[in-house]
Write a protein that holds these residues in place. Sequence first.
Motif, mmCIF file in Angstrom:
data_model
loop_
_atom_site.group_PDB
_atom_site.id
_atom_site.type_symbol
_atom_site.label_atom_id
_atom_site.label_comp_id
_atom_site.label_asym_id
_atom_site.label_seq_id
_atom_site.Cartn_x
_atom_site.Cartn_y
_atom_site.Cartn_z
ATOM 1 N N GLU A 100 -15.093 -2.939 2.196
ATOM 2 C CA GLU A 100 -14.230 -2.565 3.209
ATOM 3 C C GLU A 100 -15.212 -2.512 4.425
ATOM 4 N N ARG A 138 0.892 -1.204 0.227
ATOM 5 C CA ARG A 138 -0.127 -0.097 -0.108
ATOM 6 C C ARG A 138 0.988 1.361 -0.069
ATOM 7 N N PRO A 163 -6.944 0.420 -0.790
ATOM 8 C CA PRO A 163 -7.424 -0.406 0.227
ATOM 9 C C PRO A 163 -7.315 -1.880 0.029
ATOM 10 N N VAL A 164 -7.007 -2.147 -0.981
ATOM 11 C CA VAL A 164 -7.133 -3.918 -1.180
ATOM 12 C C VAL A 164 -5.686 -4.437 -1.039
ATOM 13 N N ILE A 165 -4.896 -3.434 -1.167
ATOM 14 C CA ILE A 165 -3.317 -3.811 -1.061
ATOM 15 C C ILE A 165 -2.906 -3.768 0.441
ATOM 16 N N ALA A 166 -2.155 -4.967 0.740
ATOM 17 C CA ALA A 166 -1.665 -4.946 2.221
ATOM 18 C C ALA A 166 -0.553 -3.819 2.532
#
Lengths: 145, 689, 152
Positions: free
Chosen positions: B467, B348, B410-413
């Motif tokens: 989310e 992220r 938001p989806v990437i760690a």
Amino acid sequence: MSGLLAGVGLALLVVAWILHPLVTGRSAPMHRDDDELTDVQHRKRIALLALRDVEYDHHAGKLDEADYLAMKRKISAEALSALDEEERALSPGSPESLDVEAEIRALRATLREGAVCQECGNPNAAGSRFCGACGAALARARASG
Amino acid sequence: MLPELGEFALWISLPISIWGVVLAFLGGRWGRGDLVLSAERSVHAVLFLLAVASAGIIAAFLGDRFEYWYVSNYSSRNLETYFKVSGLWAGQRGSLVFWALNVAFFSSIAVWTNRARNRELMLWVSGTLLAVLAFFIVITLFITPPFERLPFTPQDGRGLNPQLQNYWMTIHPPTLYLGFTAFTVPFAFAIGALLSGRLDARWIQITRKWVLTSWFFLTLGIVFGMRWAYEELGWGGYWFWDPVENASLLPWIVATAFLHSVMIQESRGMLKVWNMVLVCLTFIMTIFATFLTRSGLIESVHSFALSLEIAYAFLGFMAVISIICLVLIVWRLPELRSERQFESFLSRESAFLLNNLVLLGAGFAVLWGTMFPLLTEGLTGSKVAVGPPFFNQVNIPIGLILLALMGIGPVIAWRRASARNLKKNFMIPIGVGLLTAGILAALGMRHVYALLTFAIGAFVLWVIVTEFWKGTRARARIEGEGAPTAFFHLIRRNRRRWGGYIVHVGVVVMFMGFAGAAFDREVRQSLEPGESVSIQSAFGHEYTLTYEGISTQRGQNMWQWIALMSVERDGRFIGPMTTERRFYEAPPQPMTEVGIRSTFYEDLYVILATLDDRVGIGNEPDFQRATFQVMVNPLVPWIWYGGLVIAIGTLIGLWPGGPVQSQRPVAGVTKPAARRPGNEPEPQPAGVG
Amino acid sequence: MSRDRRFFAGLVGVATVVTWLIWTGISDTMVYYLTPSELMDRMNATPELVEQGVKVSGNVVPGSYERSTAELLHTFLVSDPKHPEVTLTVHFRHPLPDTFSEEAEVVMEGRYMGDGVFEAHEVLTKCGSRYEAAPEEMKGDDAYGYGGTGTT
């Protein structure tokens, strides 16, 4: 005429007010507060926040099991070293970050109660008997406060 | 009496602010607390004096004191009281005082709230704030004196530009100014951190809130400005890429970049230099915006008088600030080293970094396009202009990339993401995006950029909703709460993150509103009373407007010719609609008031383009032929809804978190069972992810 | 090391894309900004430029403004401030800005159609020193249909 008087009055008032400290010697505080985060506390905070992130990302399925464990071990080590350092110069937490402080206290409790896995460094909840990450048996925990 | 007192107060605010600058720096240098206290009191004193000066200007307007040049040029006896009060910021001279007042207001708040905290920083912060204040006071005193008197007293003023006689115009400039001026505080903290060497997380923490405050007002100000343009300029549009608009966009772009990258510094201790540069750059951009709007240097349709003194003053100020920032940053470079390194390219953090680069790219493009005519004229001697097509061509693709990043982030760690996980997490949202595009294309939408906007928008919305859903579900399960309670608590626990997501939702809605402009419809027709004109909207509705006639009316400061239309949609009468032509008396100028009829997804927008010259005062049925321009602008209302959502999200992020946190301060201790790692949804990233 | 290189590649990538966008944007959309006499000179020299988009500024010739009531068409003459003898006939089919008058200085975007006729698709007026810092643009335009915000 009244305008002139008002102006002069205004000016005198303002000047008196800003000169007041010089005359009376009243002083503004010049040093940092006791309750401000120290460097160590800040590092600890960063590590703990990172730990939260990793937990959340893993929980939300954004992080692989293997990555998660490796990262967690690494951050836990960072957090522990900061905690150790802090223990040596212990000071109460900042009121600014009650939330984090609560987490910190909780985590410190877990860490201090011996629930950290000796094998993988995973901090486990107080009272755990086996590590939640690698399954290794933990040293017996004392009752937590 | 109040105007004279105001002028006097403005004069003494200069020595007081200079006194404060000197004492703050000396006090800091010598470690003398009394000097510092005196300097901090000067900040409050300057606020008080500038308030008196502003009250003086307003009193001069309300009392019709036309012996003042400023009043006589921006007011008239018959001007409504409401607009007399806003005279403070109607023109160059007053608005600079108002600007300084705002700076003083925020400075005073910053100094007051930190009177017992962050003292190492505050020594330098109050000095920096006062120095900025002193600059603006010098400008208002010596270059644009608001209290300058005419050699005679005119009977009446020349009146306020009719286009400013609109309620949006009374709130748009102050909001924008609040945004611009609030940024002085982050800048002062940056300088304070650099000078004091206290470069840890402290200043960043304080600054973040201030930047968010400033961003909130800037965003609102820009949206209000769009709304004003839409209603008042009367061409059916809301944004023209005019130098003045671009000027307000530039600091907004850089501040947005900072709000994202600051999260990486807070949670990772990285990008310290970068953030420092962004804060300084945003402040310089706010000054640049003032420079651009006030100097008249950029050849534009704006009728700013060319004022070289102002141009030089602001250029000089910008140069000084840039040099100071640069020198200080280079000096502190060793202390600004990153504490960590990026752990993975696929994380992220990278998405944030990319967002920063793309935002700055957009900013650069806007800056370049704005300055282009000046540059080419200077370099080649021939004037070349770029207009809205340039900005649209460059910024639409950039905007789409940014939009996509809002869904990717938001989806990437954090720290490290794996390709396999990404595939798993992206599959459904991308599917939703493609499905949206497919449905819209099947419905006949052929506009590529619009299709992309809707597809990417759907993708982002899906990601964000997921989310929220995931978080709520996890919280409901762990805490045993009902879904609504869990949702509410989820947001309360990490306002920045969820507030940020709400802001993103607002941005998506707004972008969809922009994309609607691709489907504007327009007809122009000359009508006699009783005749009607029809227009079909992009959503397939058929509007029929029947011209009923013109009536004349006398307003406080103007004559109005009001054309009445009755509107049918799809054959059903939905109500009357009016559109006006006005003629103001002071200043003598015509003005078009558009008629707007909004539904949830489209606006019917009617302009009374021309009237028969023989339409006089009073109703003359013989000469009522008039030309109307009728437009249907799809999705324009979404821009305003989007703005509202952004404001709500920002407020959630800004909301001070006192009582809520103390309610569950020791959650982890009292509920140790819930803290099992790997099963714990509570811990959330510090950032708005 | 390779990680740094990938970040660097990302940076260069973004910079390249933005530069490319700006470059093509400018070459696609830039227009010359001329006075009527410069426009005429240019058109006489290179007739192939006829119908190409251009921006022209000049003064409205007093008394030259006419409009048709049947359709929305404004016609007026614009002269060069430096060479008042050169005039251009302007056709404009959209509502004129409220500040338009026969004394106004106008900036127009449009195409030169030959025979001294300029087909404007956008007319903006610059007002003189009347409002020292008269804050807002006064404009009429079509295709983009955008108004402007402004601060004083």
